[in-house]
Design a protein around this motif. Structure first.
Motif, PDB file in Angstrom:
ATOM      1  N   LYS A  37     -14.353   7.384  -8.040  1.00 55.25           N
ATOM      2  CA  LYS A  37     -14.258   7.755  -6.619  1.00 55.25           C
ATOM      3  C   LYS A  37     -14.150   6.531  -5.584  1.00 55.25           C
ATOM      4  O   LYS A  37     -14.639   5.430  -5.999  1.00 55.25           O
ATOM      5  N   PRO A  38     -13.429   6.592  -4.734  1.00 54.08           N
ATOM      6  CA  PRO A  38     -13.171   5.708  -3.533  1.00 54.08           C
ATOM      7  C   PRO A  38     -14.516   5.007  -3.115  1.00 54.08           C
ATOM      8  O   PRO A  38     -15.320   5.975  -2.665  1.00 54.08           O
ATOM      9  N   THR A  39     -14.771   3.702  -3.181  1.00 54.74           N
ATOM     10  CA  THR A  39     -16.086   3.324  -2.888  1.00 54.74           C
ATOM     11  C   THR A  39     -16.335   3.449  -1.207  1.00 54.74           C
ATOM     12  O   THR A  39     -17.499   3.381  -0.624  1.00 54.74           O
ATOM     13  N   ASN A  40     -15.233   3.653  -0.355  1.00 57.34           N
ATOM     14  CA  ASN A  40     -15.472   3.683   1.050  1.00 57.34           C
ATOM     15  C   ASN A  40     -15.430   5.151   1.527  1.00 57.34           C
ATOM     16  O   ASN A  40     -15.678   5.465   3.026  1.00 57.34           O
ATOM     17  N   LEU A  41     -15.667   6.085   0.333  1.00 61.33           N
ATOM     18  CA  LEU A  41     -15.768   7.486   0.822  1.00 61.33           C
ATOM     19  C   LEU A  41     -17.178   8.119   0.589  1.00 61.33           C
ATOM     20  O   LEU A  41     -17.761   7.760  -0.477  1.00 61.33           O
ATOM     21  N   THR A  42     -17.492   9.036   1.268  1.00 58.92           N
ATOM     22  CA  THR A  42     -18.720   9.977   1.094  1.00 58.92           C
ATOM     23  C   THR A  42     -18.134  10.736  -0.044  1.00 58.92           C
ATOM     24  O   THR A  42     -17.074  10.988  -0.411  1.00 58.92           O
ATOM     25  N   PHE A  43     -19.356  11.527  -0.588  1.00 59.15           N
ATOM     26  CA  PHE A  43     -18.736  12.593  -1.634  1.00 59.15           C
ATOM     27  C   PHE A  43     -18.060  13.806  -0.987  1.00 59.15           C
ATOM     28  O   PHE A  43     -17.280  14.234  -1.409  1.00 59.15           O
ATOM     29  N   GLN A  71      -6.924   3.604  -4.659  1.00 59.59           N
ATOM     30  CA  GLN A  71      -6.464   2.360  -4.257  1.00 59.59           C
ATOM     31  C   GLN A  71      -5.864   2.185  -2.717  1.00 59.59           C
ATOM     32  O   GLN A  71      -6.248   1.613  -1.680  1.00 59.59           O
ATOM     33  N   MET A  72      -4.995   3.438  -2.479  1.00 62.41           N
ATOM     34  CA  MET A  72      -4.555   3.574  -1.174  1.00 62.41           C
ATOM     35  C   MET A  72      -5.606   4.166  -0.164  1.00 62.41           C
ATOM     36  O   MET A  72      -5.640   3.489   1.268  1.00 62.41           O
ATOM     37  N   VAL A  73      -6.603   4.713  -0.606  1.00 61.84           N
ATOM     38  CA  VAL A  73      -7.676   4.977   0.375  1.00 61.84           C
ATOM     39  C   VAL A  73      -8.629   3.917   0.817  1.00 61.84           C
ATOM     40  O   VAL A  73      -9.014   3.714   1.677  1.00 61.84           O
ATOM     41  N   GLU A  74      -8.843   3.039  -0.403  1.00 64.56           N
ATOM     42  CA  GLU A  74      -9.665   1.762  -0.260  1.00 64.56           C
ATOM     43  C   GLU A  74      -9.129   0.831   0.637  1.00 64.56           C
ATOM     44  O   GLU A  74      -9.808   0.174   1.268  1.00 64.56           O
ATOM     45  N   GLY A 108      -7.370   1.884   3.213  1.00 66.57           N
ATOM     46  CA  GLY A 108      -7.246   2.256   4.491  1.00 66.57           C
ATOM     47  C   GLY A 108      -5.734   2.769   4.928  1.00 66.57           C
ATOM     48  O   GLY A 108      -5.788   3.180   6.100  1.00 66.57           O
ATOM     49  N   LYS A 109      -5.153   3.186   3.874  1.00 65.76           N
ATOM     50  CA  LYS A 109      -3.737   3.741   4.238  1.00 65.76           C
ATOM     51  C   LYS A 109      -3.763   5.103   4.318  1.00 65.76           C
ATOM     52  O   LYS A 109      -2.970   5.819   4.774  1.00 65.76           O
ATOM     53  N   ILE A 110      -4.871   5.810   3.622  1.00 67.07           N
ATOM     54  CA  ILE A 110      -4.907   7.355   3.573  1.00 67.07           C
ATOM     55  C   ILE A 110      -6.184   7.701   3.870  1.00 67.07           C
ATOM     56  O   ILE A 110      -7.302   7.188   3.276  1.00 67.07           O
ATOM     57  N   LYS A 111      -6.826   8.456   4.777  1.00 60.84           N
ATOM     58  CA  LYS A 111      -8.017   8.618   5.318  1.00 60.84           C
ATOM     59  C   LYS A 111      -8.163  10.422   5.163  1.00 60.84           C
ATOM     60  O   LYS A 111      -7.289  11.153   4.999  1.00 60.84           O
TER      61      LYS A 111
END
Length: 337
Positions: A110-116, A295-298, A300-303
């Motif tokens: 899971k991306p580390t910068n997202l909640t579940f 990787q793209m989420v981490e 910041g390119k996709i939210k």
């Protein structure tokens, strides 16, 4: 649709199985269609092969959670890992449960910068978008810059992800939505927005340069007009295909042959007469693609674009909301805090 509170916790039965304690799962229009009998032929076939009864069907495809136990052949994950993924279409397990079983190849950290909850909103729509834009339409990070891409229904789950993927690769995004969805697609990065309640997309775009790529998330009602907007050498991909309906009506083998014959004829005509690429797009559970999305989420390119969050006990309300249409992002079920 009911919640079974006495369902036993499953255990990995194959070497590449991973038992997941589900923290959150999102719902998709596909679930509604399955409830109405869609995919009946594939479902019956897969259940027979697995020697499982036809019912009950466990719904839900994408999830985020924690690895609880792994099969003996699993090497990428261990108990305690936070993961996200999408289940296959065999319906052996579903994600709308406290525990589910997923194949190792379909999982990603899971991306580390997202909640579940945020992470659970991604897998199915990310895989569907990737299958359409990258696998079918041929879009790549290196070749997308400056390309004009039309994404139909930009506020839906696939639309919200697709807009961001194109923008992450420096493409020019045109999308359609209703008046109430304009602000959302603006925030996601859409360059040009067509409010379908106020104007026809084909009329509007006929006065502008031809398109490089069209992603059709709506169906055959916009196909002819969308194809007419494509430049020679452009690519058209639709996620709404007759394949599954054909298999449900005529059986898996005959139905697949019938549907693909239609597709080959249309693709050949578009290629020979107009020089366009015509594709039907499909999503497959694939952890490697989710690794790239992670990787793209981490970066910041996709939210995430989460519209609503429901509890598991209110899952019927979540599906009622989804059935009304006009989504503004994803609806997520919070399984456990």
């Amino acid at each position: 649709m009911t919640v079974d509170e006495d369902c036993p916790v499953p255990s990995p039965s194959a070497g590449d199985d991973v038992l997941i304690r589900v923290k959150a799962a999102s719902i998709n229009v596909l679930d509604l269609r399955i409830r109405e009998g869609y995919m009946n032929a594939l479902y019956r076939s897969s259940r027979r092969k697995a020697k499982l009864p036809l019912f009950p069907i466990m719904v839900g495809r994408d999830f985020a959670g924690i690895v609880e136990e792994v099969g003996p052949k699993v090497t990428k994950f261990k108990p305690g890992d936070e993961v996200w993924g999408a289940l296959g279409l065999d319906h052996t397990y579903g994600s709308l449960a406290e525990y589910t079983i997923c194949k190792e190849a379909a999982l990603s950290l899971k991306p580390t910068n997202l909640t579940f909850v945020e992470a659970a909103s991604f897998p199915h729509v990310a895989l569907t978008s990737w299958g359409a834009l990258v696998k079918s339409a041929g879009m790549t990070k290196e070749t997308t810059a400056g390309k004009r891409v039309l994404v139909h229904a930009g506020t839906g789950g696939v639309g919200t992800f697709s807009i961001q993927l194109v923008k992450a690769w420096s493409g020019h995004v045109i999308t359609t939505c209703s008046t109430s969805g304009v602000e959302l697609v603006k925030r996601l990065g859409a360059d040009d927005i067509i409010d379908y309640k106020l104007e026809n997309f084909a009329t509007k775009l006929s006065e502008e340069p031809k398109l490089d790529i069209v992603l059709n998330t709506l169906g055959p009602q916009v196909e002819a007009e969308s194809l007419a907007l494509l430049k020679r050498g452009g690519s058209y991909a639709t996620i709404v295909t007759p394949v599954v309906n054909s298999m449900d009506n005529y059986g898996i083998v005959l139905g697949l042959l019938f549907a693909l014959t239609q597709k080959w004829k249309r693709a050949l005509y578009q290629r020979l007469v107009h020089g366009r690429r015509f594709s039907w797009a499909f999503a497959y559970a694939n952890g490697e693609i989710l690794d790239l999305v992670k990787q793209m989420v981490e970066d910041g390119k996709i939210k995430p674009a989460v519209e609503n969050v429901f509890s598991l006990s209110d899952v019927h309300k979540a599906y009622e909301h989804l059935a009304r249409g006009h989504a503004r992002g994803k609806t997520v079920i919070n399984i456990a805090d």
